[in-house]
Structures are given as C-alpha cells and as structure tokens.
Design a protein around this motif. Structure first.
Motif, PDB file in Angstrom:
ATOM      1  N   ARG A  92       0.813  -1.213   0.000  1.00  0.00           N
ATOM      2  CA  ARG A  92       0.000   0.000   0.000  1.00  0.00           C
ATOM      3  C   ARG A  92       0.848   1.265   0.000  1.00  0.00           C
ATOM      4  O   ARG A  92       0.580   2.208  -0.729  1.00  0.00           O
ATOM      5  CB  ARG A  92      -0.919  -0.002   1.223  1.00  0.00           C
ATOM      6  CG  ARG A  92      -1.868   1.184   1.285  1.00  0.00           C
ATOM      7  CD  ARG A  92      -2.591   1.248   2.596  1.00  0.00           C
ATOM      8  NE  ARG A  92      -1.626   1.502   3.662  1.00  0.00           N
ATOM      9  CZ  ARG A  92      -1.881   1.299   4.947  1.00  0.00           C
ATOM     10  NH1 ARG A  92      -3.034   0.836   5.330  1.00  0.00           N
ATOM     11  NH2 ARG A  92      -0.963   1.554   5.848  1.00  0.00           N
ATOM     12  N   GLN A 120      -4.603  -1.413  -4.408  1.00  0.00           N
ATOM     13  CA  GLN A 120      -5.628  -1.657  -3.388  1.00  0.00           C
ATOM     14  C   GLN A 120      -6.076  -3.111  -3.406  1.00  0.00           C
ATOM     15  O   GLN A 120      -6.310  -3.700  -2.353  1.00  0.00           O
ATOM     16  CB  GLN A 120      -6.840  -0.742  -3.605  1.00  0.00           C
ATOM     17  CG  GLN A 120      -6.649   0.651  -3.071  1.00  0.00           C
ATOM     18  CD  GLN A 120      -6.433   0.669  -1.574  1.00  0.00           C
ATOM     19  OE1 GLN A 120      -5.310   0.799  -1.105  1.00  0.00           O
ATOM     20  NE2 GLN A 120      -7.492   0.529  -0.821  1.00  0.00           N
ATOM     21  N   TYR A 123      -3.361  -5.105  -1.762  1.00  0.00           N
ATOM     22  CA  TYR A 123      -3.367  -4.794  -0.328  1.00  0.00           C
ATOM     23  C   TYR A 123      -4.477  -5.574   0.372  1.00  0.00           C
ATOM     24  O   TYR A 123      -4.251  -6.207   1.396  1.00  0.00           O
ATOM     25  CB  TYR A 123      -3.545  -3.284  -0.134  1.00  0.00           C
ATOM     26  CG  TYR A 123      -3.847  -2.873   1.283  1.00  0.00           C
ATOM     27  CD1 TYR A 123      -2.835  -2.841   2.246  1.00  0.00           C
ATOM     28  CD2 TYR A 123      -5.131  -2.510   1.668  1.00  0.00           C
ATOM     29  CE1 TYR A 123      -3.100  -2.458   3.548  1.00  0.00           C
ATOM     30  CE2 TYR A 123      -5.406  -2.129   2.968  1.00  0.00           C
ATOM     31  CZ  TYR A 123      -4.399  -2.103   3.900  1.00  0.00           C
ATOM     32  OH  TYR A 123      -4.669  -1.733   5.187  1.00  0.00           O
TER      33      TYR A 123
END
Length: 169
Positions: A92, A120, A123
């Motif tokens: 991230r 994202q 992550y």
C-alpha cells in the motif's frame, strides 16, 4: 523494542519482498503495534517480545500441529500473519515518500507506478490472508486458555476495513 520478524523473513514467510530494508522494518513495527498487540493483549504480547520466549509460545509464534478433542489442527503462526500484515502495508505505502513538497511516488525512466486499484486489490488480498492466519492463532489461544493465562479477551476487536454505504433516502 525488537520486531518479531526480520526483513528477510517477510520473503520466507509470505511473498518475495524487495523494498528498502528500513521501510520494511518500519512496516513490521507498525503491523505489530496495530494488528498483533491489540488482539493478543499486552501481557501475552510482552511475553512474545522477550528475547528468548518460553517454549510453550513456539507453536503460537512459528506454527505447527496442535491437538484438541476434535483432532489435529494446523496453525500457521503469528510470525506468518505478521509477515503478511507487513507486506500488505509495504504494498500500500512502500514506494510513497514524504518530501517537503508533499507525498511523491518514487519513479524513474524504467519504472511505472501500478494503478491505484491494482495496489488496493493486492493490499486487500494480503491483508485478508494475514487476517485468516491471525484468526487461526486466536482460535488456538481460545482453545488453549489454560496454557496461555496471559491471553485475555476483554473487548472485541473492531475492524476498520468495513465500509457501509446507504443508497437512497
């Protein structure tokens, strides 16, 4: 205070990690304080942080097979969960640097920044994996309360990864 895992162990326990070592150490420390410590409680966390933890903490830290009345169970271990939590943070935030001109993404003529949505997605995937390993460890602790008197569950852990949207009036 020392970290439970090293920079090299992120690659061994989770996935290959090629980020800056100082950045990785900071992410490991952050993951310990934010994800591991609140779920284990201060007393058990401090026992794990000792230079030479007791033998009874070996399976909890490193994983292994444990038995109960239902049979054999496999525990992955807190170190692996921590490696995934740290790797998620690196994914991230890893190449974002704070400068006097604001936050910038490190880039040169041979590299490209991944799309924000891809970062994202990775992550969330890594964090989900870490959460599942942590859930295994918490189940192990709950089933073995007599072995771990330091483990106290005073309050439930709130998740900050849930988004609720209301559509309409």
């Amino acid at each position: 205070m020392r970290n439970l895992i090293t920079y090299e162990e992120i690659s061994q326990l989770a996935r290959p990690c090629t980020t800056d070592e100082d950045m990785a150490k900071a992410m490991i420390a952050e993951a310990q304080r934010v994800e591991i410590k609140p779920r284990l409680g201060d007393a058990l966390y401090l026992k794990l942080m000792e230079e030479a933890p007791e033998e009874r903490l070996g399976v909890l830290l490193n994983g292994g097979v444990w038995k109960d009345s239902c049979g054999d169970h496999l525990l992955t271990g807190i170190k692996t969960a921590l490696a995934y939590y740290a790797l998620a943070r690196i994914t991230r935030d890893g190449n974002i640097q704070e400068t006097r001109y604001g936050s910038v993404v490190k880039d040169d003529q041979y590299s490209t920044d991944p799309e924000k949505t891809e970062r994202q997605r990775q992550y969330r995937e890594l964090f989900g994996q870490a959460d599942s390993y942590m859930a295994e460890a918490l189940n192990y602790l709950a089933q073995n309360r007599q072995t771990f008197p330091e483990y106290k569950t005073c309050a439930k852990m709130r998740s900050n990864r849930m988004t609720i949207r209301t559509i309409g009036k």
